[in-house]
Enzyme design. Structure first.
Site, PDB file in Angstrom:
ATOM      1  N   VAL A   8       0.870  -1.164   0.000  1.00  0.00           N
ATOM      2  CA  VAL A   8       0.000   0.000   0.000  1.00  0.00           C
ATOM      3  C   VAL A   8       0.912   1.219   0.000  1.00  0.00           C
ATOM      4  O   VAL A   8       2.099   1.130   0.315  1.00  0.00           O
ATOM      5  CB  VAL A   8      -0.970   0.027   1.203  1.00  0.00           C
ATOM      6  CG1 VAL A   8      -2.030  -1.061   1.083  1.00  0.00           C
ATOM      7  CG2 VAL A   8      -0.241  -0.085   2.521  1.00  0.00           C
ATOM      8  N   SER A   9       0.355   2.360  -0.352  1.00  0.00           N
ATOM      9  CA  SER A   9       1.190   3.544  -0.568  1.00  0.00           C
ATOM     10  C   SER A   9       1.543   4.321   0.686  1.00  0.00           C
ATOM     11  O   SER A   9       2.563   4.985   0.729  1.00  0.00           O
ATOM     12  CB  SER A   9       0.493   4.488  -1.554  1.00  0.00           C
ATOM     13  OG  SER A   9       0.333   3.840  -2.793  1.00  0.00           O
ATOM     14  N   THR A  10       0.691   4.268   1.708  1.00  0.00           N
ATOM     15  CA  THR A  10       0.943   5.096   2.888  1.00  0.00           C
ATOM     16  C   THR A  10       0.801   4.283   4.168  1.00  0.00           C
ATOM     17  O   THR A  10       0.167   3.226   4.183  1.00  0.00           O
ATOM     18  CB  THR A  10      -0.042   6.286   2.966  1.00  0.00           C
ATOM     19  OG1 THR A  10      -1.367   5.780   3.198  1.00  0.00           O
ATOM     20  CG2 THR A  10      -0.022   7.116   1.693  1.00  0.00           C
ATOM     21  N   GLN A  13      -2.805   3.340   5.281  1.00  0.00           N
ATOM     22  CA  GLN A  13      -3.571   2.336   4.545  1.00  0.00           C
ATOM     23  C   GLN A  13      -3.348   0.958   5.148  1.00  0.00           C
ATOM     24  O   GLN A  13      -2.339   0.699   5.805  1.00  0.00           O
ATOM     25  CB  GLN A  13      -3.181   2.358   3.067  1.00  0.00           C
ATOM     26  CG  GLN A  13      -3.620   3.624   2.369  1.00  0.00           C
ATOM     27  CD  GLN A  13      -3.127   3.680   0.927  1.00  0.00           C
ATOM     28  OE1 GLN A  13      -1.978   3.366   0.651  1.00  0.00           O
ATOM     29  NE2 GLN A  13      -4.005   4.080   0.030  1.00  0.00           N
TER      30      GLN A  13
END
Length: 181
Positions: A8-10, A13
């Site tokens: 996931v990007s962050t 998340q």
């Protein structure tokens, strides 16, 4: 060996959905990280997974945008997987088949779509910020001192008082006071 990769990007998340899907798909080891997909070089867990691959292994991910956001990155990752004698399977995109010559073309097209989607997200975010700015929304952290406190601090500095003493009185750092002048 069946390896899984989840991303996931962050930090905010959640990886739970991907991890659950990969476990149910039979992954014996899952590499996961919370990093942007825009730069493959920054993703240590992906690099570790690719280094572990051996002939006959399978790398699973839920979708191509979890593996790469750029078509060239996706093709490069595919080449690394194939060079190790391993395979890549995407649970939500079963049309990517690393055993055929069409895999590179399909991966490139899917990667292109992921990159296009990322650009649209960035454009929409920038437009939203600009509209908010036009409505008077202030971005960034709130100032540590309000306007009247800043005026008082500037006046005290102009009268020769030291930054350290002013900072203590306002409960801020000396650098906050120095930046006011």
């Amino acid at each position: 060996m069946i390896y899984g990769y989840a991303r996931v990007s962050t930090e905010t998340q959640d990886l739970a959905y991907q991890l659950d899907r990969l476990q149910k798909a039979g992954c014996e080891q899952i590499f996961h990280e919370k990093r942007s997909g825009k730069n493959t070089a920054d993703r240590l867990e992906l690099r570790r997974l690719l280094a572990h691959l051996e002939r006959g292994d399978v790398m699973l991910a839920t979708a191509s945008d979890r593996v790469a956001r750029d078509p060239l990155d996706l093709v490069q990752i595919l080449n690394t997987v194939k060079a190790a004698g391993a395979g890549l399977r995407l649970l939500d995109e079963p049309f990517i088949d690393t055993t055929s010559e069409m895999a590179d073309l399909i991966a490139f097209m899917v990667g292109w779509a992921a990159r296009w989607h990322r650009r649209r997200i960035l454009e929409n975010t920038a437009q939203g910020r600009e509209l908010a700015r036009q409505r008077g929304v202030k971005f960034g952290r709130k100032p540590k001192l309000d306007l009247s406190a800043r005026k008082i601090a500037i006046e005290r500095r102009a009268n020769g008082e030291g930054c350290a003493e002013i900072a203590v009185d306002f409960g801020v750092s000396e650098s906050t006071i120095r930046r006011l002048a």
